[in-house]
Design a protein around this motif. Structure first.
Motif, PDB file in Angstrom:
ATOM      1  N   LEU A 162       0.878  -1.166   0.000  1.00  0.00           N
ATOM      2  CA  LEU A 162       0.000   0.000   0.000  1.00  0.00           C
ATOM      3  C   LEU A 162       0.913   1.213   0.000  1.00  0.00           C
ATOM      4  O   LEU A 162       1.561   1.514   0.999  1.00  0.00           O
ATOM      5  CB  LEU A 162      -0.902   0.001   1.221  1.00  0.00           C
ATOM      6  N   ALA A 163       0.993   1.875  -1.157  1.00  0.00           N
ATOM      7  CA  ALA A 163       1.996   2.917  -1.363  1.00  0.00           C
ATOM      8  C   ALA A 163       1.345   4.280  -1.593  1.00  0.00           C
ATOM      9  O   ALA A 163       0.329   4.387  -2.279  1.00  0.00           O
ATOM     10  CB  ALA A 163       2.869   2.558  -2.560  1.00  0.00           C
ATOM     11  N   PRO A 164       1.978   5.328  -1.046  1.00  0.00           N
ATOM     12  CA  PRO A 164       1.442   6.676  -1.230  1.00  0.00           C
ATOM     13  C   PRO A 164       1.779   7.234  -2.607  1.00  0.00           C
ATOM     14  O   PRO A 164       2.848   6.987  -3.156  1.00  0.00           O
ATOM     15  CB  PRO A 164       2.153   7.479  -0.137  1.00  0.00           C
ATOM     16  N   LYS A 165       0.860   7.988  -3.153  1.00  0.00           N
ATOM     17  CA  LYS A 165       1.069   8.712  -4.407  1.00  0.00           C
ATOM     18  C   LYS A 165       0.463  10.109  -4.233  1.00  0.00           C
ATOM     19  O   LYS A 165      -0.401  10.314  -3.372  1.00  0.00           O
ATOM     20  CB  LYS A 165       0.412   7.986  -5.583  1.00  0.00           C
ATOM     21  N   PRO A 166       0.876  11.071  -5.063  1.00  0.00           N
ATOM     22  CA  PRO A 166       0.382  12.444  -4.886  1.00  0.00           C
ATOM     23  C   PRO A 166      -1.135  12.581  -4.977  1.00  0.00           C
ATOM     24  O   PRO A 166      -1.741  13.328  -4.222  1.00  0.00           O
ATOM     25  CB  PRO A 166       1.055  13.214  -6.017  1.00  0.00           C
ATOM     26  N   VAL A 167      -1.762  11.838  -5.897  1.00  0.00           N
ATOM     27  CA  VAL A 167      -3.198  12.003  -6.095  1.00  0.00           C
ATOM     28  C   VAL A 167      -3.981  10.821  -5.528  1.00  0.00           C
ATOM     29  O   VAL A 167      -4.823  10.983  -4.655  1.00  0.00           O
ATOM     30  CB  VAL A 167      -3.526  12.191  -7.601  1.00  0.00           C
ATOM     31  N   GLU A 168      -3.694   9.621  -6.039  1.00  0.00           N
ATOM     32  CA  GLU A 168      -4.415   8.443  -5.594  1.00  0.00           C
ATOM     33  C   GLU A 168      -3.418   7.371  -5.151  1.00  0.00           C
ATOM     34  O   GLU A 168      -2.543   6.972  -5.926  1.00  0.00           O
ATOM     35  CB  GLU A 168      -5.285   7.903  -6.735  1.00  0.00           C
ATOM     36  N   ASP A 169      -3.545   6.920  -3.917  1.00  0.00           N
ATOM     37  CA  ASP A 169      -2.635   5.910  -3.388  1.00  0.00           C
ATOM     38  C   ASP A 169      -2.789   4.596  -4.156  1.00  0.00           C
ATOM     39  O   ASP A 169      -3.824   4.348  -4.765  1.00  0.00           O
ATOM     40  CB  ASP A 169      -2.890   5.699  -1.893  1.00  0.00           C
ATOM     41  N   LYS A 176      13.880  13.499   4.729  1.00  0.00           N
ATOM     42  CA  LYS A 176      13.308  14.262   5.842  1.00  0.00           C
ATOM     43  C   LYS A 176      12.341  15.330   5.340  1.00  0.00           C
ATOM     44  O   LYS A 176      11.319  15.602   5.963  1.00  0.00           O
ATOM     45  CB  LYS A 176      14.411  14.917   6.666  1.00  0.00           C
ATOM     46  N   GLU A 177      12.674  15.924   4.212  1.00  0.00           N
ATOM     47  CA  GLU A 177      11.838  16.999   3.664  1.00  0.00           C
ATOM     48  C   GLU A 177      10.657  16.475   2.851  1.00  0.00           C
ATOM     49  O   GLU A 177       9.551  16.985   2.955  1.00  0.00           O
ATOM     50  CB  GLU A 177      12.687  17.915   2.780  1.00  0.00           C
ATOM     51  N   LYS A 178      10.873  15.432   2.031  1.00  0.00           N
ATOM     52  CA  LYS A 178       9.857  15.007   1.055  1.00  0.00           C
ATOM     53  C   LYS A 178       9.085  13.742   1.430  1.00  0.00           C
ATOM     54  O   LYS A 178       7.960  13.560   0.968  1.00  0.00           O
ATOM     55  CB  LYS A 178      10.508  14.765  -0.309  1.00  0.00           C
ATOM     56  N   ALA A 179       9.706  12.844   2.195  1.00  0.00           N
ATOM     57  CA  ALA A 179       9.069  11.555   2.490  1.00  0.00           C
ATOM     58  C   ALA A 179       9.579  11.036   3.835  1.00  0.00           C
ATOM     59  O   ALA A 179      10.135   9.955   3.930  1.00  0.00           O
ATOM     60  CB  ALA A 179       9.363  10.550   1.379  1.00  0.00           C
ATOM     61  N   ARG A 180       9.357  11.820   4.859  1.00  0.00           N
ATOM     62  CA  ARG A 180       9.913  11.515   6.181  1.00  0.00           C
ATOM     63  C   ARG A 180       9.240  10.282   6.795  1.00  0.00           C
ATOM     64  O   ARG A 180       8.021  10.195   6.855  1.00  0.00           O
ATOM     65  CB  ARG A 180       9.729  12.710   7.102  1.00  0.00           C
ATOM     66  N   TYR A 201       3.790  13.933   0.506  1.00  0.00           N
ATOM     67  CA  TYR A 201       2.782  14.598  -0.330  1.00  0.00           C
ATOM     68  C   TYR A 201       1.810  15.438   0.513  1.00  0.00           C
ATOM     69  O   TYR A 201       0.608  15.437   0.290  1.00  0.00           O
ATOM     70  CB  TYR A 201       2.003  13.589  -1.179  1.00  0.00           C
ATOM     71  N   ASN A 202       2.349  16.092   1.529  1.00  0.00           N
ATOM     72  CA  ASN A 202       1.565  16.958   2.414  1.00  0.00           C
ATOM     73  C   ASN A 202       0.447  16.215   3.153  1.00  0.00           C
ATOM     74  O   ASN A 202      -0.611  16.772   3.421  1.00  0.00           O
ATOM     75  CB  ASN A 202       0.978  18.144   1.633  1.00  0.00           C
ATOM     76  N   LYS A 203       0.707  14.950   3.459  1.00  0.00           N
ATOM     77  CA  LYS A 203      -0.265  14.172   4.218  1.00  0.00           C
ATOM     78  C   LYS A 203       0.481  13.130   5.050  1.00  0.00           C
ATOM     79  O   LYS A 203       1.659  12.866   4.836  1.00  0.00           O
ATOM     80  CB  LYS A 203      -1.275  13.484   3.297  1.00  0.00           C
ATOM     81  N   SER A 204      -0.221  12.549   5.999  1.00  0.00           N
ATOM     82  CA  SER A 204       0.303  11.427   6.765  1.00  0.00           C
ATOM     83  C   SER A 204      -0.211  10.152   6.098  1.00  0.00           C
ATOM     84  O   SER A 204      -1.386  10.073   5.726  1.00  0.00           O
ATOM     85  CB  SER A 204      -0.203  11.509   8.210  1.00  0.00           C
ATOM     86  N   PHE A 205       0.683   9.176   5.920  1.00  0.00           N
ATOM     87  CA  PHE A 205       0.307   7.954   5.221  1.00  0.00           C
ATOM     88  C   PHE A 205       0.883   6.750   5.953  1.00  0.00           C
ATOM     89  O   PHE A 205       2.043   6.735   6.328  1.00  0.00           O
ATOM     90  CB  PHE A 205       0.828   7.966   3.778  1.00  0.00           C
ATOM     91  N   ASN A 206       0.053   5.715   6.139  1.00  0.00           N
ATOM     92  CA  ASN A 206       0.512   4.460   6.739  1.00  0.00           C
ATOM     93  C   ASN A 206       0.875   3.505   5.600  1.00  0.00           C
ATOM     94  O   ASN A 206       0.004   2.859   5.018  1.00  0.00           O
ATOM     95  CB  ASN A 206      -0.563   3.867   7.645  1.00  0.00           C
TER      96      ASN A 206
END
Length: 187
Positions: free
Chosen positions: A26-33, A141-145, A171-176
């Motif tokens: 389950l991977a993060p993406k800017p628009v749709e994970d 740290k800045e883009k995908a901490r 991507y300006n959100k918290s993602f598990n």
């Protein structure tokens, strides 16, 4: 009455070559994970040295190498090297790992094991933790901490089941970010 419990090395059941094709990322993406099915090979070998620290800490370790490929295109999506380490005196289990994106960590935790060689392990690390921490490049740290890391392993005979969770600020959100798979020992 004297305690006659046998101390069981939790790392012995991990040794071998493991393969599995039931992985899900389950991977993060800017628009749709994304939900990416994958397969992998995990090679775990003994470390052939007596590991001693400060003449009091006795450690046993295995080293591992993991390669994950996406089912959709056979492309390598994850490559990891590391160690599982057992402190024989405190029964602490540790995992130290590195991935070639500028991230390394040392996670610590607990295990249960039985005489049949079955073992359950859980380790955790957190960004900024002085004991079980995460080190990452300035870019990450800045883009995908990575804020936290949790890995569970369960070995029963020739089957290894795992789940890995990484809390990311991306991507300006918290993602598990979750990866899980079931592997079979092939060697």
């Amino acid at each position: 009455m004297m305690n006659t419990a046998i101390k069981i090395n939790p790392l012995l059941g991990l040794i071998g070559t493991w393969q599995g094709d039931k992985g899900l990322d389950l991977a993060p993406k800017p628009v749709e994970d994304e939900r990416n099915p994958y397969y992998e090979t995990l090679i775990i070998e003994p470390v052939d040295i007596a590991i001693e620290n400060a003449e009091t800490q006795e450690l046993t370790a295995v080293k591992y190498f993991q390669v994950v490929r996406e089912k959709s295109n056979d492309k390598v999506s994850h490559n990891e090297v590391g160690y599982w380490i057992w402190d024989n005196n405190t029964d602490t289990i540790m995992c130290s790992l590195s991935i070639p994106r500028g991230l390394s960590l040392v996670a610590g935790g607990e295990f249960t094991a039985n005489e049949a060689g079955d073992v359950s392990i859980e380790v955790n690390a957190k960004d900024g933790d002085a004991e079980w921490g995460i080190v990452q490049s300035p870019f990450l740290k800045e883009k995908a901490r990575t804020l936290s890391f949790k890995r569970t392993f369960k070995v029963e005979g020739n089957k290894l089941t795992y789940k890995q969770e990484m809390e990311l600020a991306i991507y300006n959100k918290s993602f598990n970010h979750v990866d899980s798979n079931v592997l079979t020992k092939v060697d």
